[in-house]
Design a protein around this motif. Structure first.
Motif, PDB file in Angstrom:
ATOM      1  N   VAL A 189       0.835  -1.206   0.000  1.00 61.67           N
ATOM      2  CA  VAL A 189       0.000   0.000   0.000  1.00 61.67           C
ATOM      3  C   VAL A 189       0.867   1.252   0.000  1.00 61.67           C
ATOM      4  CG1 VAL A 189      -1.691   1.347   1.274  1.00 61.67           C
ATOM      5  CG2 VAL A 189      -1.966  -1.128   1.084  1.00 61.67           C
ATOM      6  N   GLY A 190       1.828   1.314   0.915  1.00 62.32           N
ATOM      7  CA  GLY A 190       2.710   2.475   0.976  1.00 62.32           C
ATOM      8  C   GLY A 190       3.538   2.633  -0.284  1.00 62.32           C
ATOM      9  N   ALA A 191       3.977   1.499  -0.856  1.00 63.73           N
ATOM     10  CA  ALA A 191       4.777   1.569  -2.078  1.00 63.73           C
ATOM     11  C   ALA A 191       3.968   2.130  -3.233  1.00 63.73           C
ATOM     12  CB  ALA A 191       5.313   0.181  -2.424  1.00 63.73           C
ATOM     13  N   VAL A 192       2.718   1.678  -3.358  1.00 63.81           N
ATOM     14  CA  VAL A 192       1.873   2.142  -4.454  1.00 63.81           C
ATOM     15  C   VAL A 192       1.531   3.618  -4.278  1.00 63.81           C
ATOM     16  CG1 VAL A 192      -0.382   1.910  -5.549  1.00 63.81           C
ATOM     17  CG2 VAL A 192       0.943  -0.129  -4.970  1.00 63.81           C
ATOM     18  N   ALA A 234      12.127  -7.079  -9.147  1.00 61.38           N
ATOM     19  CA  ALA A 234      11.728  -7.413 -10.514  1.00 61.38           C
ATOM     20  C   ALA A 234      11.092  -8.797 -10.573  1.00 61.38           C
ATOM     21  CB  ALA A 234      12.943  -7.351 -11.436  1.00 61.38           C
ATOM     22  N   SER A 235      11.683  -9.756  -9.896  1.00 59.16           N
ATOM     23  CA  SER A 235      11.169 -11.119  -9.929  1.00 59.16           C
ATOM     24  C   SER A 235       9.793 -11.234  -9.287  1.00 59.16           C
ATOM     25  CB  SER A 235      12.151 -12.063  -9.227  1.00 59.16           C
ATOM     26  OG  SER A 235      11.722 -13.398  -9.312  1.00 59.16           O
ATOM     27  N   SER A 236       9.510 -10.353  -8.322  1.00 53.91           N
ATOM     28  CA  SER A 236       8.232 -10.406  -7.593  1.00 53.91           C
ATOM     29  C   SER A 236       7.301  -9.257  -7.977  1.00 53.91           C
ATOM     30  CB  SER A 236       8.489 -10.377  -6.086  1.00 53.91           C
ATOM     31  OG  SER A 236       9.157  -9.194  -5.693  1.00 53.91           O
ATOM     32  N   ALA A 237       7.518  -8.660  -9.149  1.00 52.15           N
ATOM     33  CA  ALA A 237       6.727  -7.493  -9.578  1.00 52.15           C
ATOM     34  C   ALA A 237       5.402  -7.956 -10.177  1.00 52.15           C
ATOM     35  CB  ALA A 237       7.520  -6.666 -10.579  1.00 52.15           C
ATOM     36  N   PHE A 238       4.486  -8.336  -9.312  1.00 54.17           N
ATOM     37  CA  PHE A 238       3.208  -8.879  -9.762  1.00 54.17           C
ATOM     38  C   PHE A 238       2.383  -7.797 -10.456  1.00 54.17           C
ATOM     39  CE2 PHE A 238      -1.113 -10.553  -9.335  1.00 54.17           C
ATOM     40  CZ  PHE A 238      -0.913 -11.863  -9.736  1.00 54.17           C
ATOM     41  N   PRO A 239       1.946  -8.064 -11.691  1.00 56.67           N
ATOM     42  CA  PRO A 239       1.182  -7.040 -12.420  1.00 56.67           C
ATOM     43  C   PRO A 239      -0.265  -6.991 -11.946  1.00 56.67           C
ATOM     44  CG  PRO A 239       1.448  -9.014 -13.778  1.00 56.67           C
ATOM     45  CD  PRO A 239       2.231  -9.248 -12.511  1.00 56.67           C
ATOM     46  N   PRO A 240      -0.935  -5.850 -12.107  1.00 59.51           N
ATOM     47  CA  PRO A 240      -0.416  -4.625 -12.718  1.00 59.51           C
ATOM     48  C   PRO A 240       0.164  -3.650 -11.706  1.00 59.51           C
ATOM     49  CG  PRO A 240      -2.776  -4.406 -12.418  1.00 59.51           C
ATOM     50  CD  PRO A 240      -2.410  -5.774 -11.899  1.00 59.51           C
ATOM     51  N   VAL A 241      -0.032  -3.901 -10.411  1.00 61.05           N
ATOM     52  CA  VAL A 241       0.294  -2.882  -9.410  1.00 61.05           C
ATOM     53  C   VAL A 241       1.794  -2.747  -9.167  1.00 61.05           C
ATOM     54  CG1 VAL A 241      -0.060  -2.176  -7.018  1.00 61.05           C
ATOM     55  CG2 VAL A 241      -1.948  -3.190  -8.293  1.00 61.05           C
ATOM     56  N   LEU A 242       2.503  -3.865  -9.058  1.00 63.12           N
ATOM     57  CA  LEU A 242       3.917  -3.818  -8.678  1.00 63.12           C
ATOM     58  C   LEU A 242       4.868  -3.867  -9.870  1.00 63.12           C
ATOM     59  CD1 LEU A 242       3.886  -6.161  -5.540  1.00 63.12           C
ATOM     60  CD2 LEU A 242       3.648  -3.678  -5.641  1.00 63.12           C
ATOM     61  N   SER A 243       4.344  -3.868 -11.065  1.00 65.18           N
ATOM     62  CA  SER A 243       5.206  -3.903 -12.234  1.00 65.18           C
ATOM     63  C   SER A 243       4.810  -2.779 -13.201  1.00 65.18           C
ATOM     64  CB  SER A 243       5.089  -5.270 -12.940  1.00 65.18           C
ATOM     65  OG  SER A 243       3.808  -5.431 -13.524  1.00 65.18           O
ATOM     66  N   PRO A 244       5.687  -2.417 -14.137  1.00 59.53           N
ATOM     67  CA  PRO A 244       6.988  -3.044 -14.386  1.00 59.53           C
ATOM     68  C   PRO A 244       8.093  -2.449 -13.524  1.00 59.53           C
ATOM     69  CG  PRO A 244       6.583  -1.396 -16.048  1.00 59.53           C
ATOM     70  CD  PRO A 244       5.361  -1.411 -15.175  1.00 59.53           C
ATOM     71  N   VAL A 245       9.214  -3.158 -13.482  1.00 56.31           N
ATOM     72  CA  VAL A 245      10.443  -2.657 -12.872  1.00 56.31           C
ATOM     73  C   VAL A 245      11.400  -2.325 -14.012  1.00 56.31           C
ATOM     74  CG1 VAL A 245      12.443  -3.261 -11.468  1.00 56.31           C
ATOM     75  CG2 VAL A 245      10.152  -3.957 -10.748  1.00 56.31           C
ATOM     76  N   THR A 246      11.905  -1.099 -14.019  1.00 57.64           N
ATOM     77  CA  THR A 246      12.816  -0.655 -15.076  1.00 57.64           C
ATOM     78  C   THR A 246      14.231  -0.535 -14.523  1.00 57.64           C
ATOM     79  OG1 THR A 246      11.046   0.557 -16.200  1.00 57.64           O
ATOM     80  CG2 THR A 246      13.315   1.159 -16.747  1.00 57.64           C
ATOM     81  N   ILE A 247      15.173  -1.191 -15.175  1.00 56.60           N
ATOM     82  CA  ILE A 247      16.577  -1.147 -14.776  1.00 56.60           C
ATOM     83  C   ILE A 247      17.363  -0.504 -15.910  1.00 56.60           C
ATOM     84  CG2 ILE A 247      18.588  -2.497 -14.087  1.00 56.60           C
ATOM     85  CD1 ILE A 247      16.663  -4.685 -13.147  1.00 56.60           C
ATOM     86  N   ASP A 248      18.023   0.612 -15.632  1.00 60.28           N
ATOM     87  CA  ASP A 248      18.810   1.319 -16.638  1.00 60.28           C
ATOM     88  C   ASP A 248      20.244   0.808 -16.644  1.00 60.28           C
ATOM     89  OD1 ASP A 248      16.727   3.068 -17.485  1.00 60.28           O
ATOM     90  OD2 ASP A 248      17.019   4.245 -15.649  1.00 60.28           O
ATOM     91  N   PHE A 249      20.814   0.688 -17.848  1.00 57.15           N
ATOM     92  CA  PHE A 249      22.194   0.240 -18.007  1.00 57.15           C
ATOM     93  C   PHE A 249      23.018   1.358 -18.641  1.00 57.15           C
ATOM     94  CE2 PHE A 249      19.579  -3.663 -18.785  1.00 57.15           C
ATOM     95  CZ  PHE A 249      19.811  -4.235 -17.540  1.00 57.15           C
ATOM     96  N   GLY A 250      24.223   1.569 -18.133  1.00 54.13           N
ATOM     97  CA  GLY A 250      25.096   2.598 -18.677  1.00 54.13           C
ATOM     98  C   GLY A 250      25.646   2.199 -20.042  1.00 54.13           C
ATOM     99  N   PRO A 251      26.098   3.170 -20.816  1.00 52.02           N
ATOM    100  CA  PRO A 251      26.634   2.885 -22.149  1.00 52.02           C
ATOM    101  C   PRO A 251      27.921   2.068 -22.120  1.00 52.02           C
ATOM    102  CG  PRO A 251      27.021   5.177 -21.541  1.00 52.02           C
ATOM    103  CD  PRO A 251      26.109   4.601 -20.505  1.00 52.02           C
ATOM    104  N   ASP A 252      28.608   2.050 -20.959  1.00 49.34           N
ATOM    105  CA  ASP A 252      29.846   1.291 -20.860  1.00 49.34           C
ATOM    106  C   ASP A 252      29.620  -0.144 -20.393  1.00 49.34           C
ATOM    107  OD1 ASP A 252      28.963   2.090 -18.375  1.00 49.34           O
ATOM    108  OD2 ASP A 252      30.972   2.438 -17.564  1.00 49.34           O
ATOM    109  N   GLN A 253      28.337  -0.536 -20.218  1.00 49.50           N
ATOM    110  CA  GLN A 253      28.031  -1.891 -19.768  1.00 49.50           C
ATOM    111  C   GLN A 253      28.410  -2.901 -20.858  1.00 49.50           C
ATOM    112  OE1 GLN A 253      26.289  -2.815 -16.540  1.00 49.50           O
ATOM    113  NE2 GLN A 253      27.601  -4.452 -17.289  1.00 49.50           N
ATOM    114  N   LYS A 254      29.122  -3.943 -20.485  1.00 47.57           N
ATOM    115  CA  LYS A 254      29.571  -4.941 -21.451  1.00 47.57           C
ATOM    116  C   LYS A 254      28.573  -6.095 -21.537  1.00 47.57           C
ATOM    117  CE  LYS A 254      34.485  -3.910 -20.920  1.00 47.57           C
ATOM    118  NZ  LYS A 254      35.824  -4.453 -20.582  1.00 47.57           N
ATOM    119  N   TRP A 255      28.162  -6.406 -22.759  1.00 51.61           N
ATOM    120  CA  TRP A 255      27.180  -7.459 -23.006  1.00 51.61           C
ATOM    121  C   TRP A 255      27.823  -8.604 -23.786  1.00 51.61           C
ATOM    122  CZ3 TRP A 255      21.794  -7.356 -21.907  1.00 51.61           C
ATOM    123  CH2 TRP A 255      21.332  -6.160 -21.340  1.00 51.61           C
ATOM    124  N   ASP A 256      27.401  -9.804 -23.463  1.00 46.56           N
ATOM    125  CA  ASP A 256      27.693 -10.969 -24.300  1.00 46.56           C
ATOM    126  C   ASP A 256      26.470 -11.192 -25.170  1.00 46.56           C
ATOM    127  OD1 ASP A 256      28.158 -13.383 -25.493  1.00 46.56           O
ATOM    128  OD2 ASP A 256      28.395 -14.526 -23.643  1.00 46.56           O
TER     129      ASP A 256
END
Length: 345
Positions: A70-73, A151-173
């Motif tokens: 409740v407080g989070a929402v 993110a794993s427990s972001a039950f829709p629609p109230v607790l999701s989505p969770v957005t995670i930003d990545f920097g331009p220097d982040q290395k991806w495989d």
């Protein structure tokens, strides 16, 4: 969350918890799994009941005694910051502090599953990497554990989505990926892992022959007069889709247990659910009135305060049905257990 505490308690007492190679979780199970991961080193150094309770169970019960959603929402709507930020803050306070994915133990491998809203694929958080097979993987991620759980427990629609930003220097495989646009690697937009795989089965299925599944998910109730307005009608349809995913995963699992031993689909192990009836197992050692356990199965799935009596009943039920499943399908010689708390379920 609390049901899984009881299941893990029984596995710990049975000496099976330390033998597990991978723990894969979604939704509320990821909260429990994270608390277990944080306590893991202490639990392996001292296998006593007292340490298990103080380092793991008490933390879970402290979180369960507070209302978070409740407080989070309200804060996410009325104040700067998102709902997910406030949920993650609660997880830091009660469960994992400022631990990162790199603070997870090497064994067992803890995998926290989320669903990518962008690609529709399963997004995995773990110590070796995070990402999905379509956009690629970030190796040795330093993301804080609380955000991964949120993110794993972001039950829709109230607790999701969770957005995670990545920097331009982040290395991806990006080996073998099919989504190549750079904007997909600028941020991840994620929802509850249960949207894709309600029991976290996919991340263990191809690698392991023995699979234990604790399922605390709710089952959709029949409704003779479903709402016809677009908002509530859409939610009903969403619940139906979710229910079908659950049913398909369960059928896959049970079929694997029944498959011939020489089949590539054959698995050993056991499945138990908050909706199970103890009499359905062949070797239960604890009694549980199905009317009482059915009542527990209908408790709302929320991050809302649960009173002490209900907490103890949920933990006792997870313990009892795990005991019955393990004694029936894994180890018939397992010594009888006893409820963690007086009063049963």
């Amino acid at each position: 969350m609390l049901f899984h505490v009881g299941s893990l308690w029984r596995l710990h007492e049975a000496g099976l918890l330390g033998q597990i190679a991978r723990i894969s979780s979604v939704s509320g199970g990821s909260i429990t799994s994270a608390a277990l991961a944080v306590a893991w080193t202490d639990l392996q150094a001292d296998k006593s009941r007292e340490t298990f309770v103080t380092r793991f169970v008490d933390r879970m019960r402290a979180l369960a005694g507070h209302t978070v959603d409740v407080g989070a929402v309200l804060g996410g709507v009325l104040l700067p910051g998102s709902v997910a930020d406030r949920v993650a803050r609660a997880y830091r306070s009660f469960i994992c502090g400022h631990a990162t994915l790199q603070d997870l133990p090497d064994r067992p491998r803890f995998v926290f599953n989320a669903t990518s809203v962008q690609t529709g694929a399963l997004w995995r958080f773990s110590k070796p990497y995070m990402g999905d097979y379509r956009v690629g993987r970030i190796m040795a991620p330093t993301l804080d554990l609380a955000t991964a759980i949120a993110a794993s427990s972001a039950f829709p629609p109230v607790l999701s989505p969770v957005t995670i930003d990545f920097g331009p220097d982040q290395k991806w495989d990006t080996t073998g990926t099919d989504v190549t646009e750079p904007e997909f690697r600028a941020q991840a937009v994620l929802a509850d892992g249960g949207v894709y795989d309600n029991v976290g089965l996919e991340t263990v299925w191809k690698r392991y022959c023995t699979v234990l599944v604790s399922d605390a998910g709710a089952k959709i109730a029949p409704n003779a007069h479903p709402h016809e307005d677009w908002a509530r009608g859409s939610m009903r349809i969403f619940d139906l889709v979710d229910n079908q995913v659950r049913s398909l995963r369960k059928r896959q699992l049970i079929s694997s247990y029944l498959a011939p031993a020489d089949s590539v689909d054959h698995r050993l192990g056991a499945y138990w659910s908050i909706r199970s009836h103890i009499a359905d197992f062949g070797r239960p050692s604890l009694s549980a009135d199905p009317k009482r356990t059915d009542e527990l199965a209908t408790l709302p799935t929320r991050l809302a305060a649960v009173d002490a009596a209900a907490q103890e009943r949920l933990i006792n039920w997870g313990y009892a049905v795990c005991d019955a499943a393990i004694r029936t399908h894994v180890n018939s010689d397992l010594p009888k257990g006893s409820f963690p708390y007086a009063g049963g379920v």
